[in-house]
Design a protein around this motif. Sequence first.
Motif, PDB file in Angstrom:
ATOM      1  N   VAL A  26       0.893  -1.190   0.050  1.00  0.00           N
ATOM      2  CA  VAL A  26      -0.023   0.144  -0.026  1.00  0.00           C
ATOM      3  C   VAL A  26       0.808   1.394  -0.046  1.00  0.00           C
ATOM      4  O   VAL A  26       1.812   1.378   0.797  1.00  0.00           O
ATOM      5  CB  VAL A  26      -0.786  -0.123   1.190  1.00  0.00           C
ATOM      6  N   PRO A  27       0.769   2.346  -0.906  1.00  0.00           N
ATOM      7  CA  PRO A  27       1.610   3.418  -1.008  1.00  0.00           C
ATOM      8  C   PRO A  27       0.978   4.312  -0.118  1.00  0.00           C
ATOM      9  O   PRO A  27      -0.296   4.502   0.516  1.00  0.00           O
ATOM     10  CB  PRO A  27       1.481   3.891  -2.357  1.00  0.00           C
ATOM     11  N   ALA A  28       1.863   5.295   0.265  1.00  0.00           N
ATOM     12  CA  ALA A  28       1.257   6.306   1.008  1.00  0.00           C
ATOM     13  C   ALA A  28       0.153   7.209   0.526  1.00  0.00           C
ATOM     14  O   ALA A  28       0.391   7.607  -0.517  1.00  0.00           O
ATOM     15  CB  ALA A  28       2.481   7.486   1.595  1.00  0.00           C
ATOM     16  N   GLY A  29      -0.995   7.337   1.147  1.00  0.00           N
ATOM     17  CA  GLY A  29      -1.952   8.081   0.780  1.00  0.00           C
ATOM     18  C   GLY A  29      -3.056   7.539  -0.223  1.00  0.00           C
ATOM     19  O   GLY A  29      -3.753   8.090  -0.600  1.00  0.00           O
ATOM     20  N   ALA A  30      -2.838   6.123  -0.442  1.00  0.00           N
ATOM     21  CA  ALA A  30      -3.410   5.383  -1.395  1.00  0.00           C
ATOM     22  C   ALA A  30      -4.868   5.074  -0.690  1.00  0.00           C
ATOM     23  O   ALA A  30      -5.118   5.057   0.578  1.00  0.00           O
ATOM     24  CB  ALA A  30      -3.030   3.988  -1.865  1.00  0.00           C
ATOM     25  N   ARG A  31      -5.721   4.770  -1.552  1.00  0.00           N
ATOM     26  CA  ARG A  31      -7.053   4.380  -1.086  1.00  0.00           C
ATOM     27  C   ARG A  31      -7.263   2.991  -1.301  1.00  0.00           C
ATOM     28  O   ARG A  31      -7.198   2.580  -2.116  1.00  0.00           O
ATOM     29  CB  ARG A  31      -8.478   5.091  -2.052  1.00  0.00           C
ATOM     30  N   VAL A  32      -7.610   2.303  -0.128  1.00  0.00           N
ATOM     31  CA  VAL A  32      -7.414   0.901  -0.053  1.00  0.00           C
ATOM     32  C   VAL A  32      -8.871   0.205   0.557  1.00  0.00           C
ATOM     33  O   VAL A  32      -9.633   1.001   1.331  1.00  0.00           O
ATOM     34  CB  VAL A  32      -6.455   0.535   1.192  1.00  0.00           C
ATOM     35  N   LEU A  33      -9.123  -0.749  -0.128  1.00  0.00           N
ATOM     36  CA  LEU A  33     -10.259  -1.589   0.025  1.00  0.00           C
ATOM     37  C   LEU A  33      -9.885  -2.768   0.629  1.00  0.00           C
ATOM     38  O   LEU A  33      -9.269  -3.426   0.160  1.00  0.00           O
ATOM     39  CB  LEU A  33     -11.165  -1.740  -0.992  1.00  0.00           C
ATOM     40  N   VAL A  34     -10.394  -2.801   1.975  1.00  0.00           N
ATOM     41  CA  VAL A  34      -9.975  -4.159   2.779  1.00  0.00           C
ATOM     42  C   VAL A  34     -11.272  -4.858   2.829  1.00  0.00           C
ATOM     43  O   VAL A  34     -12.057  -4.723   3.549  1.00  0.00           O
ATOM     44  CB  VAL A  34      -9.470  -3.970   4.248  1.00  0.00           C
ATOM     45  N   ALA A  35     -11.113  -6.096   1.939  1.00  0.00           N
ATOM     46  CA  ALA A  35     -12.397  -6.821   1.554  1.00  0.00           C
ATOM     47  C   ALA A  35     -12.395  -8.192   2.526  1.00  0.00           C
ATOM     48  O   ALA A  35     -11.422  -8.912   2.412  1.00  0.00           O
ATOM     49  CB  ALA A  35     -12.367  -7.223   0.152  1.00  0.00           C
ATOM     50  N   GLY A  36     -13.146  -8.275   3.212  1.00  0.00           N
ATOM     51  CA  GLY A  36     -13.327  -9.296   4.140  1.00  0.00           C
ATOM     52  C   GLY A  36     -12.780  -9.017   5.595  1.00  0.00           C
ATOM     53  O   GLY A  36     -12.148  -7.918   5.628  1.00  0.00           O
ATOM     54  N   GLU A  50      -5.810   5.800   3.233  1.00  0.00           N
ATOM     55  CA  GLU A  50      -7.298   5.779   3.551  1.00  0.00           C
ATOM     56  C   GLU A  50      -7.955   4.562   3.282  1.00  0.00           C
ATOM     57  O   GLU A  50      -8.128   3.863   2.215  1.00  0.00           O
ATOM     58  CB  GLU A  50      -7.976   6.830   2.650  1.00  0.00           C
ATOM     59  N   VAL A  51      -8.367   4.033   4.437  1.00  0.00           N
ATOM     60  CA  VAL A  51      -8.868   2.397   4.486  1.00  0.00           C
ATOM     61  C   VAL A  51     -10.367   2.527   4.432  1.00  0.00           C
ATOM     62  O   VAL A  51     -11.202   3.121   5.397  1.00  0.00           O
ATOM     63  CB  VAL A  51      -8.248   1.730   5.635  1.00  0.00           C
ATOM     64  N   THR A  52     -11.090   1.686   3.466  1.00  0.00           N
ATOM     65  CA  THR A  52     -12.411   1.131   3.472  1.00  0.00           C
ATOM     66  C   THR A  52     -12.541  -0.014   4.139  1.00  0.00           C
ATOM     67  O   THR A  52     -12.013  -0.922   3.147  1.00  0.00           O
ATOM     68  CB  THR A  52     -12.902   1.731   2.237  1.00  0.00           C
ATOM     69  N   CYS A  53     -13.177  -0.532   4.832  1.00  0.00           N
ATOM     70  CA  CYS A  53     -13.638  -2.083   5.097  1.00  0.00           C
ATOM     71  C   CYS A  53     -14.780  -2.259   4.437  1.00  0.00           C
ATOM     72  O   CYS A  53     -15.816  -1.615   4.741  1.00  0.00           O
ATOM     73  CB  CYS A  53     -13.491  -2.298   6.446  1.00  0.00           C
ATOM     74  N   LEU A  54     -14.927  -3.385   3.728  1.00  0.00           N
ATOM     75  CA  LEU A  54     -15.912  -4.245   3.210  1.00  0.00           C
ATOM     76  C   LEU A  54     -16.124  -5.534   4.097  1.00  0.00           C
ATOM     77  O   LEU A  54     -15.485  -6.327   3.846  1.00  0.00           O
ATOM     78  CB  LEU A  54     -15.717  -4.567   1.727  1.00  0.00           C
ATOM     79  N   ALA A  69     -11.376   4.343   7.808  1.00  0.00           N
ATOM     80  CA  ALA A  69     -11.930   5.855   7.607  1.00  0.00           C
ATOM     81  C   ALA A  69     -13.560   5.372   7.116  1.00  0.00           C
ATOM     82  O   ALA A  69     -14.400   6.290   7.480  1.00  0.00           O
ATOM     83  CB  ALA A  69     -11.349   6.304   6.374  1.00  0.00           C
ATOM     84  N   ARG A  70     -13.889   4.371   6.544  1.00  0.00           N
ATOM     85  CA  ARG A  70     -15.157   3.997   6.192  1.00  0.00           C
ATOM     86  C   ARG A  70     -15.482   2.732   6.338  1.00  0.00           C
ATOM     87  O   ARG A  70     -14.496   1.956   6.000  1.00  0.00           O
ATOM     88  CB  ARG A  70     -15.541   4.488   4.917  1.00  0.00           C
ATOM     89  N   VAL A  71     -16.829   2.049   6.759  1.00  0.00           N
ATOM     90  CA  VAL A  71     -16.797   0.592   6.912  1.00  0.00           C
ATOM     91  C   VAL A  71     -18.423   0.345   6.186  1.00  0.00           C
ATOM     92  O   VAL A  71     -19.148   1.067   6.341  1.00  0.00           O
ATOM     93  CB  VAL A  71     -17.133   0.147   8.336  1.00  0.00           C
ATOM     94  N   ILE A  72     -18.234  -0.444   5.248  1.00  0.00           N
ATOM     95  CA  ILE A  72     -19.325  -0.974   4.407  1.00  0.00           C
ATOM     96  C   ILE A  72     -19.814  -2.193   5.030  1.00  0.00           C
ATOM     97  O   ILE A  72     -19.065  -3.368   4.870  1.00  0.00           O
ATOM     98  CB  ILE A  72     -19.127  -0.990   2.918  1.00  0.00           C
ATOM     99  N   VAL A  73     -21.219  -2.506   5.241  1.00  0.00           N
ATOM    100  CA  VAL A  73     -21.750  -3.812   5.811  1.00  0.00           C
ATOM    101  C   VAL A  73     -22.629  -4.397   4.662  1.00  0.00           C
ATOM    102  O   VAL A  73     -23.563  -3.537   4.335  1.00  0.00           O
ATOM    103  CB  VAL A  73     -22.281  -3.468   7.178  1.00  0.00           C
ATOM    104  N   GLY A  74     -22.713  -5.372   4.385  1.00  0.00           N
ATOM    105  CA  GLY A  74     -23.484  -6.034   3.357  1.00  0.00           C
ATOM    106  C   GLY A  74     -22.867  -6.786   2.031  1.00  0.00           C
ATOM    107  O   GLY A  74     -23.379  -7.187   1.367  1.00  0.00           O
ATOM    108  N   GLY A  75     -21.598  -6.954   2.240  1.00  0.00           N
ATOM    109  CA  GLY A  75     -20.763  -7.689   1.088  1.00  0.00           C
ATOM    110  C   GLY A  75     -20.707  -6.733  -0.262  1.00  0.00           C
ATOM    111  O   GLY A  75     -20.987  -5.509  -0.173  1.00  0.00           O
ATOM    112  N   PRO A  76     -20.498  -7.349  -1.229  1.00  0.00           N
ATOM    113  CA  PRO A  76     -20.212  -6.633  -2.402  1.00  0.00           C
ATOM    114  C   PRO A  76     -21.162  -5.847  -2.913  1.00  0.00           C
ATOM    115  O   PRO A  76     -20.915  -4.926  -3.674  1.00  0.00           O
ATOM    116  CB  PRO A  76     -19.773  -7.772  -3.519  1.00  0.00           C
ATOM    117  N   ALA A  77     -22.546  -6.024  -2.707  1.00  0.00           N
ATOM    118  CA  ALA A  77     -23.503  -5.418  -3.307  1.00  0.00           C
ATOM    119  C   ALA A  77     -23.405  -4.255  -2.402  1.00  0.00           C
ATOM    120  O   ALA A  77     -24.144  -3.128  -2.968  1.00  0.00           O
ATOM    121  CB  ALA A  77     -24.862  -6.008  -2.630  1.00  0.00           C
TER     122      ALA A  77
END
Length: 586
Positions: A26-36, A50-54, A69-77
Amino acid sequence: MLAWSDLPAQRLADGGPLGALAARVVPAGARVLVAGPHDPALLDRLTHAEVTCLLRSHPDAVVLTDRAARVIVGGPAGLDPADTFDVVLAGAGLDAVESVEGVRLGWAGVLARLTAALRPGGTLLLRLDNPLGVSRLVATSPWYADRADAAWSIGGVLDAGRPANREQLRDRLAEVGLTADASYAAYPDPGAATALVGTDALDRSPTSGLLDAVLHGACAGGFAGGAVLQDPARLAVDALHAGLGATLAPGWLTLARRPGPAAPTAGPLPVLLVQTGPPGVGVVEVSDGPDGWHWAVTGGGADRTRPAPFASREAAHRDPAALTGPVTPGRLLRTLLLDGCLRRDLDALRRLLRGYAGWLAGQADPDGRLTGAVALADPDTVVVDGDTFAVLDPSWQASEPLPLEVVLARGLWRFAVTLLTGGYAHPWPSTLDVAGLTVVLGGVGGHDLDRATVDAAVQTEAAVTAALRGLDADGRGALATELRAVTPTDPPAGPRSYQQMREAWVRQREELTRLAALLKWTEELLTSRERALRRADATINLLSGSLSYRVGRLAITPARLAKRGARAAKRRAREALGPKPPEEQQ
């Protein structure tokens, strides 16, 4: 999913090797999606992005909401089709991303959805479990019989909708427009890997002492306390030497890139990441350079302001600062000794043991004592390159100097325990106990060890192991008693392997057969002696009642009485004459 949690029960310091790898990807300042679901400590390694959790679990979202920074609940949908990311981390695999509620996309559908969320030039870090990995080959229960609550999806070779090996994974990634880059074998459990080893390194270096030690240590510790069909450490090392270390890995972590300009990363990727103990040392990395592999400590071990763990202990301490510079090449001494024993190659064993003893003697001071990492060198931590011996991991060091004979006896005792409890064939008598075999190995190495020295070596081994485990004085004493009680009929320490337990039972049966034969021989000897005594007694009784015996007694009795009378008369005459003068006595 309001009443379900996917967070792993086993937590690793600093997120373990996966956390260290993610921090590099992960580079500095990247937008990251942590899936699972991932270890919360892994998110702590990504504070520069900047981390988003799925997630699919609401309880997990509550736990991780402060770390992202953000959490998404409900899976890929729940993903916004317009939202894209520089890096997508799917270190828990794709099965745990999709919720059981709603329309199921399947493995390929989830991969396509995560790929669509990846920017041009972005990176996907994807985990895939191996249906024929070491963890499955040693499992006591078959994978298809899993009826646990978490077994919503059963991974196996029967499902054509998911890849079952690295080649199939590369094809599936290519179908969605991704190019597979680096690949890592995850040991001992892909869900809680303590070692990530580059698959290219496993294929190119099947005789590496470092990889031998890493795979053996990861599997020995990862399955400790559980029941297995066979020793996973032995199986992993055999797979390495056969060139199948990557093929039989429990799982793989693959980095795939989408075409486009890539963001800068934190240097080249390492060839090895391994979680080491005790806590505080962190993850040890090994990088490939023009002149070979080099050490690099990250995580907790990178903080040089921390005191070395257990530095105040009596026997040993860990110094992460020693893990710098090139990795010593060569094969592990334990592996070479086992090979020599299995082939009954006494010449090779004599050369190796004398070389090991001579190398230790060459490191001793004028008083015959060893210090530092050499004082803890044993066949499990020494590599051999030709005629050169060296310590593989120099970070473990003795706190006090140790006598040369004790250091040698400790190393040979450890190998003797491996040889006897592991059931390995060897060229020495099977009736030897552990201490006796240690003395024999010392003699082959040119040193005359005795059992007192071996006992002192066991005390040192207990102290070193207590430092590794963080035991107190009582625990150390109990450990020393346990080590002294090790017998050749015991199963080896570690996982409860049915195969090795059966071999231990066979050795116990052979020992009982030997003792029963010895007891039977002793009973037969006593019976024969008793019969001989009875015959002699009967003969004496028979002779004592015969006419010739009585006549002989009548003839001998007067002679005996006359002899006694003569002796008495002579004694009385001597007393009547009195004592002799001093000059006559002289």
